[in-house]
Scaffold this motif. Structure first.
Motif: not given
Length: 837
Positions: A652-659, A689-692
């Motif tokens: 449910n968060a808008p964007r992912p996170v990276t280690y 990318p938008p479709n990531f």
């Protein structure tokens, strides 16, 4: 560490606290975007000399006005607030309607029109309700006709959102809609039978079309398609039972008297012994007896078989009634076998006078020898069988007067020692116990046996269908013999197979030993299958009734697989519980590219498949916690959650996170902290990318807003084997020492308080509806039989949980605002293949 509070936020929080909000909620409100508007609105409200102080619920509605009415003027917002203060507007949806109304209607406001649009003082007659429901369904005719009963839940859910039906009591609206559906599509039961028949045929066709492989299918691993609890009365064994008046009588005048009293209605009874707690097997007896009577528009008694004061305690009486009501049934009358002690004694005297009973001082060993003994040898009559009637009457009177000690004298029925049925071998009708009774005190020192009492109480209460389990088949002969011997109305006893659940102990003696020796934490330990334990574990009563209904009723006893029960529970919870993020074993995560005071409100539904549950605002911050199991310090191809080099989605968060990096406790080697990058370009994240689409998704909770859970209790099967009851007294060696795991330090998102409040409110509404129904029917109004276990939710990606009674909730102005949480596992999200192995 939580973000530092600015002086402005601190000032606003102090103001909201003075208005009556809790400290935590004051701080959250002060940090929100609507804080300035909420501050001004409440200031204006308190500046109004005619205003009175707002209670907590009204403050909540005021905050809603501040949040959602930002396009309105101060005067318009105060107009709505005035309606909240004088309690015309008491619910969130009324305030939403008020905001919508004022946004589209110029001033001056027509008060009557405003009240009507917002459901103020709404009332509707049954005829008007029926007309409006029909009009709504007519507008949706294409969808309604296409889906039929299968679309009822969807259509009725949308109906509840339509004006003016949104203001109708939910139970009344549902009943009105069901009545129209029944006219359009026939009964719901018939529709489900047709659907089930079609599904069965499709399965047969699929099997026939499948080449190779085994055609044998398991019938006990998964439940049938969701069915109505009434299905077990419309088909199978119960559908073939006699109709009232069809049970033959030796004395036809008794049937005439019976039908004059019953008016041809079905009368059943649930007759438990109050010497222990009810268990899962009793749920079938309750569903069969109460459900059969209800299906046929008859009545069912709750009759306590209280003829053995040595083993009876008041707590058992109380919990039995509570369990019956918890499962959704209300007794026609609550009666006791002891209500009839005087009448039973008189009938025993009559049986003696008829030469069909005699007193005997035979010992237990002598009686056993008369019946053939352990070697099943030849039987012989008691020396007392030919005793004169006058002597037996005198000795029976002496028994009542207390002239004999326990075991010195009994009253036996003179039946047929040559019969092949052991229940006809002159069984005992009365014995001396010398114990006071909880209801009759010391009035009696002799008590009737079950074999003498049960059939006669059935007769007294004009029972049309005496339904019991198959272990009483042999007793039917003695049951009918006694009724005929005393020339009373003779009910018809019918027997069905009992329910035994895999892995469950139902023996009262064995359960008592588990409790007394401390192997479990009381009769309501959620690892047991007593009804009080299932209730505490959060198993919905409707799921238990559905489980019994799906099993059906026949004369065969069966050991039902535990996973079938659990799958029924999961199926019920899937569509009835909101979803929250719960982190059982927290691991701290920092999003290094976000500022320390970063705050975002994430809008998410409480249930992605049921919009009627509403949505919540989940706080998202720089500091999060995730579950320890969702991170590995070493990446691998088969692990798609957070690890070095991985980018994962946060539910449910808008964007992912990276280690980025992680820290390890040098003493234990345990990972204590993970640093990540929030992939938002405005904060230095990557331009993905938008479709990531991340390969993995994990759940999370904002660390500064996390609600601590004092204890989460995780349960596994108590016994390692499938049928511990078959092990005899060795069942204690079969206990799984790892059946209970206590997890401390878990956290849940703050929306849990919304779920707590809503769940408790719904439970109160159900109780009030049952009390109103009882008042209409002129019966006893049931008290609340629910506890904190009605607060149930699905912890995303974890399991279903409920609130345990050990929780300590804190209320402010009648609304729950916080407290100490203890959670019980209800069921895993899917079957654990290693459970109990």
């Amino acid at each position: 560490m939580p973000p530092k509070v600015s002086p402005e936020v601190e000032h606003l929080a102090a103001f909201f606290a003075q208005c009556g909000l809790s400290d935590q909620r004051s701080l959250e409100t002060a940090r929100s975007k609507t804080a300035p508007l909420a501050h001004r609105l409440l200031q204006l409200a308190h500046a109004d000399s005619h205003s009175h102080s707002l209670d907590d619920k009204q403050i909540t509605l005021a905050l809603q006005i501040a949040k959602d009415a930002n396009s309105l003027s101060d005067d318009q917002r105060l107009f709505i607030l005035d309606a909240v203060r004088d309690r015309r507007l008491a619910k969130s949806d009324q305030v939403a309607a008020a905001i919508k109304y004022l946004g589209s209607h110029p001033q001056p406001i027509d008060t009557d029109d405003f009240n009507q649009a917002c459901g103020v003082g709404f009332s509707i007659t049954p005829a008007e309700l029926d007309s409006r429901v029909r009009a709504y369904l007519s507008d949706k005719a294409d969808e309604v006709n296409k889906l039929g009963w299968t679309g009822f839940s969807k259509v009725s859910g949308l109906m509840r959102q339509a004006d003016p039906l949104r203001w109708v009591a939910p139970l009344d609206l549902k009943a009105a809609a069901e009545a129209v559906y029944a006219e359009l599509f026939g009964s719901r039961e018939d529709a489900k039978l047709k659907a089930q028949a079609a599904a069965d045929q499709a399965k047969k066709d699929a099997k026939a079309a499948t080449a190779g492989g085994s055609t044998k299918a398991s019938t006990s691993a998964v439940p049938l398609a969701a069915e109505s609890p009434d299905d077990m009365f419309a088909q199978g064994w119960l559908s073939r039972l006699h109709k009232p008046g069809e049970n033959e009588q030796k004395f036809p005048e008794r049937m005439k008297e019976h039908l004059e009293w019953t008016k041809g209605k079905v009368f059943t009874r649930f007759p438990p012994e109050p010497n222990g707690f009810l268990h899962i097997g009793h749920s079938k007896a309750i569903a069969v007896n109460f459900g059969f009577a209800k299906y046929h528009k008859g009545h069912c008694y709750l009759r306590y078989d209280d003829t053995n004061p040595e083993a009876e305690e008041q707590v058992y009486f109380d919990k039995i009634l509570e369990n019956v009501r918890w499962l959704g049934y209300e007794p026609y009358q609550v009666t006791h076998s002891s209500d009839h002690f005087a009448e039973l004694y008189d009938l025993a005297c009559l049986l003696i006078k008829k030469g069909l009973a005699y007193t005997s001082d035979d010992t237990a060993e002598e009686i056993a020898a008369q019946r053939g003994g352990k070697d099943h040898g030849p039987r012989h009559e008691s020396k007392d069988r030919s005793k004169p009637v006058a002597q037996s009457l005198a000795e029976f009177a002496d028994m009542r007067a207390g002239k004999y000690k326990p075991g010195e004298m009994v009253l036996r029925m003179k039946q047929d020692m040559a019969s092949s049925n052991p229940t006809m071998w002159d069984i005992i009708a009365y014995r001396v116990l010398g114990k006071p009774h909880h209801r009759t005190g010391t009035e009696w020192c002799i008590y009737p046996t079950y074999d003498f009492t049960h059939c006669l109480c059935d007769s007294f209460e004009n029972i049309s269908h005496s339904l019991c389990t198959t272990e009483f088949i042999g007793a039917r002969t003695a049951y009918e013999w006694l009724c005929d011997a005393l020339e009373v109305y003779k009910p018809r006893q019918s027997e069905y197979g009992r329910l035994t659940l895999e892995g469950a102990i139902t023996s009262k003696r064995k359960l008592l030993k588990l409790v007394k020796e401390g192997h479990v934490n009381g009769w309501d330990d959620p690892r047991l299958y007593t009804l009080v334990a299932l209730k505490r574990r959060g198993v919905p009563p409707a799921a238990i009734i559905s489980f019994v209904s799906n099993l059906g009723v026949s004369t065969s006893a069966s050991l039902v697989q535990l996973q079938r029960f659990e799958q029924t529970v999961r199926a019920h919870l899937e569509m009835t519980t909101p979803r929250l993020n719960l982190v059982l074993r927290p691991l701290r995560v920092t999003l290094e590219n976000l500022p320390a005071d970063f705050a975002l409100s994430v809008d998410k539904p409480l249930h992605p498949k049921d919009p009627s549950m509403g949505s919540i605002q989940a706080p998202f911050s720089r500091e999060l916690v995730i579950d320890q199991d969702d991170f590995r310090a070493e990446a691998s191809r088969d692990f798609f959650r957070l690890a070095p080099g991985a980018t994962v989605g946060l539910l449910n968060a808008p964007r992912p996170v990276t280690y980025v990096s992680h820290e390890v406790d040098p003493a234990t080697g345990v990972v204590t902290h993970v640093v990540c990058r929030y992939e938002d370009e405005t904060h230095g994240g990557q331009a993905l990318p938008p479709n990531f689409k991340p390969k993995g998704w994990i759940h999370w909770v904002s660390a500064p807003h996390a609600v601590p859970v004092r204890e989460a209790r995780l349960f596994r099967r108590l016994f390692k084997s499938d049928n511990p009851g078959a092990l005899g007294d060795a069942y204690l060696s079969d206990l799984d020492p790892h059946s209970l795991e206590l997890v401390r330090g878990a956290v849940v998102e703050p929306a849990v308080w919304r779920v707590v409040r809503d769940s408790l409110a719904r439970a109160r509404d159900v109780v009030r509806a049952r009390q109103d129904e009882a008042e209409r029917n002129g019966t006893e109004a049931p008290p609340s039989v629910d506890g904190l276990e009605v607060v149930r939710f699905q912890a995303n990606r974890v399991a279903y949980f409920c609130l345990d009674g050990d929780s300590a909730l804190r209320e402010e102005s009648g609304e729950v605002e916080g407290g100490d949480l203890v959670l019980n596992l209800i069921a895993n999200l899917k079957e654990d293949k290693l459970k109990g192995k």
